[in-house]
Scaffold this motif. Structure first.
Motif, PDB file in Angstrom:
ATOM      1  N   GLU A 185       6.289  22.220 113.105  1.00 19.22           N
ATOM      2  CA  GLU A 185       5.785  22.986 112.316  1.00 19.22           C
ATOM      3  C   GLU A 185       4.310  23.090 112.066  1.00 19.22           C
ATOM      4  OE1 GLU A 185       8.111  21.193 111.345  1.00 19.22           O
ATOM      5  OE2 GLU A 185       9.870  22.282 111.881  1.00 19.22           O
ATOM      6  N   GLU A 186       3.719  21.785 112.099  1.00 23.24           N
ATOM      7  CA  GLU A 186       2.240  21.649 111.827  1.00 23.24           C
ATOM      8  C   GLU A 186       1.465  21.748 112.875  1.00 23.24           C
ATOM      9  OE1 GLU A 186       1.082  18.027 109.348  1.00 23.24           O
ATOM     10  OE2 GLU A 186       3.132  18.232 108.282  1.00 23.24           O
ATOM     11  N   LEU A 196      -1.845  13.689 114.522  1.00 25.61           N
ATOM     12  CA  LEU A 196      -2.103  14.116 113.300  1.00 25.61           C
ATOM     13  C   LEU A 196      -3.164  12.785 112.772  1.00 25.61           C
ATOM     14  CD1 LEU A 196      -2.357  16.092 111.073  1.00 25.61           C
ATOM     15  CD2 LEU A 196      -0.451  15.054 110.079  1.00 25.61           C
ATOM     16  N   GLN A 217       1.264  25.410 113.213  1.00 26.33           N
ATOM     17  CA  GLN A 217       0.329  26.225 112.225  1.00 26.33           C
ATOM     18  C   GLN A 217      -0.905  25.585 112.904  1.00 26.33           C
ATOM     19  OE1 GLN A 217       0.887  28.131 109.454  1.00 26.33           O
ATOM     20  NE2 GLN A 217      -1.154  28.506 109.816  1.00 26.33           N
TER      21      GLN A 217
END
Length: 150
Positions: free
Chosen positions: A81-82, A125, A85
């Motif tokens: 999901e990140e 990340l 996005q």
């Protein structure tokens, strides 16, 4: 291969292999092999979009392309999901999100930059945000009638 002195990852293409790209033809996804020129072009598009592309260094005597990419410290395999996005925030739109396939129009050059393999294990990340480390990227002319859109 990791270069401890420079904290960079050295990448060398496989013999005769320069990545691949996809096309959607009559609703089905087809995979095609990239040429050495396409391989080098995609590093430029990658840098333009995400500022973290491998830097091409040269070619071996057997025609393999050598590149370097800074080692990205952070959490590997961030939540999908990140990743999604991050791509939306970069101005990309999902073509087939379930197939990790996205695109972004670059109206200045008249090219749609396609992003494939945009799944969590190809991103890190980092402290400063999401960084793609192993994506497929290629360009196609913006379809007629869409040149002025977006």
């Amino acid at each position: 291969m990791f270069d401890e002195q420079t904290s960079e990852v050295v990448k060398i293409t496989l013999p005769g292999t320069y990545g691949d790209y996809y096309e959607i033809i009559e609703g089905r996804i087809y995979q095609f092999d990239s040429t050495p020129k396409e391989y080098l072009l995609r590093m430029g598009w990658w840098e333009k979009l995400f500022s973290a592309a491998p830097d091409p260094l040269g070619v071996t005597d057997k025609g393999r392309i050598v590149s370097r990419q800074r080692f990205i410290q952070g959490d590997p395999d961030p939540p999908q999901e990140e990743v999604d996005q991050f791509l939306l925030d970069a101005g990309a739109v999902a073509v087939r999100q379930s197939c990790w396939l996205w695109k972004k129009a670059d109206h200045e050059s008249g090219i749609e930059i396609w992003i494939g393999d945009a799944r969590l294990d190809n991103f890190v990340l980092a402290r400063d945000g999401m960084v793609p480390i192993d994506i497929r990227i290629w360009g196609v002319p913006i379809p007629a009638g869409e040149e002025q859109a977006g």
